[in-house]
Design a protein around this motif. Sequence first.
Motif, PDB file in Angstrom:
ATOM      1  N   TYR A  60      -9.491   5.483  30.369  1.00 43.49           N
ATOM      2  CA  TYR A  60     -10.059   6.826  30.324  1.00 43.49           C
ATOM      3  C   TYR A  60     -11.473   6.796  29.758  1.00 43.49           C
ATOM      4  O   TYR A  60     -11.747   6.151  28.751  1.00 43.49           O
ATOM      5  CB  TYR A  60      -9.173   7.733  29.467  1.00 43.49           C
ATOM      6  CG  TYR A  60      -9.709   9.141  29.348  1.00 43.49           C
ATOM      7  CD1 TYR A  60      -9.611  10.019  30.408  1.00 43.49           C
ATOM      8  CD2 TYR A  60     -10.333   9.570  28.190  1.00 43.49           C
ATOM      9  CE1 TYR A  60     -10.102  11.310  30.323  1.00 43.49           C
ATOM     10  CE2 TYR A  60     -10.836  10.861  28.087  1.00 43.49           C
ATOM     11  CZ  TYR A  60     -10.717  11.715  29.154  1.00 43.49           C
ATOM     12  OH  TYR A  60     -11.209  12.984  29.064  1.00 43.49           O
ATOM     13  N   HIS A  65     -14.455  11.090  33.606  1.00 45.35           N
ATOM     14  CA  HIS A  65     -13.097  11.479  33.960  1.00 45.35           C
ATOM     15  C   HIS A  65     -12.691  12.835  33.410  1.00 45.35           C
ATOM     16  O   HIS A  65     -11.666  13.371  33.804  1.00 45.35           O
ATOM     17  CB  HIS A  65     -12.089  10.438  33.463  1.00 45.35           C
ATOM     18  CG  HIS A  65     -12.390   9.050  33.915  1.00 45.35           C
ATOM     19  ND1 HIS A  65     -11.995   7.952  33.213  1.00 45.35           N
ATOM     20  CD2 HIS A  65     -13.071   8.574  34.983  1.00 45.35           C
ATOM     21  CE1 HIS A  65     -12.399   6.857  33.820  1.00 45.35           C
ATOM     22  NE2 HIS A  65     -13.054   7.221  34.898  1.00 45.35           N
ATOM     23  N   PRO A  99      -3.014  11.205  31.753  1.00 44.73           N
ATOM     24  CA  PRO A  99      -3.538  10.376  30.673  1.00 44.73           C
ATOM     25  C   PRO A  99      -2.383   9.821  29.839  1.00 44.73           C
ATOM     26  O   PRO A  99      -1.331  10.457  29.721  1.00 44.73           O
ATOM     27  CB  PRO A  99      -4.399  11.333  29.855  1.00 44.73           C
ATOM     28  CG  PRO A  99      -3.992  12.694  30.264  1.00 44.73           C
ATOM     29  CD  PRO A  99      -3.268  12.613  31.556  1.00 44.73           C
ATOM     30  N   LEU A 109      -5.659   6.320  32.285  1.00 45.64           N
ATOM     31  CA  LEU A 109      -5.625   7.499  33.145  1.00 45.64           C
ATOM     32  C   LEU A 109      -5.088   7.092  34.505  1.00 45.64           C
ATOM     33  O   LEU A 109      -5.571   6.123  35.096  1.00 45.64           O
ATOM     34  CB  LEU A 109      -7.023   8.104  33.295  1.00 45.64           C
ATOM     35  CG  LEU A 109      -7.126   9.384  34.112  1.00 45.64           C
ATOM     36  CD1 LEU A 109      -6.373  10.523  33.421  1.00 45.64           C
ATOM     37  CD2 LEU A 109      -8.584   9.772  34.316  1.00 45.64           C
TER      38      LEU A 109
END
Length: 122
Positions: A60, A65, A99, A109
């Motif tokens: 992530y 993102h 996530p 993620l």
Amino acid sequence: MPITGNAGNIKVATVLLSYFTEWSLNTSVSVANTTAFGGSGWEDQTPTIKKWSGSAKGSYDHTSHGATIALMGTVVAVEFQVDGTHKWAGNAILDSVQPKATSTSIIELSLNFSGTGALTYS
């Protein structure tokens, strides 16, 4: 000649997702049983509708993102890039944004897509 995956990438809408480490595609075709009376004793099948789905997973990064969740449930252009030249591409609904955090690792993620329309390779 086999191709390594380290040149791959994934793009959602216009964003090239950094820190992603894997993607996958699933393609299939539905078949209809078209066996007629008086046949040979073997089932006949006819291909009908094609479909595809895909997923991607990586680390992530809130800078690229963070806005992904806002795209969930919408149709987005997706590119599953093999290298700098070749890719599978199509429009898809972003089904889920997942996530995952643990105390001993980095935040991951995962994204899942359902294709809408054709998937092309170029």
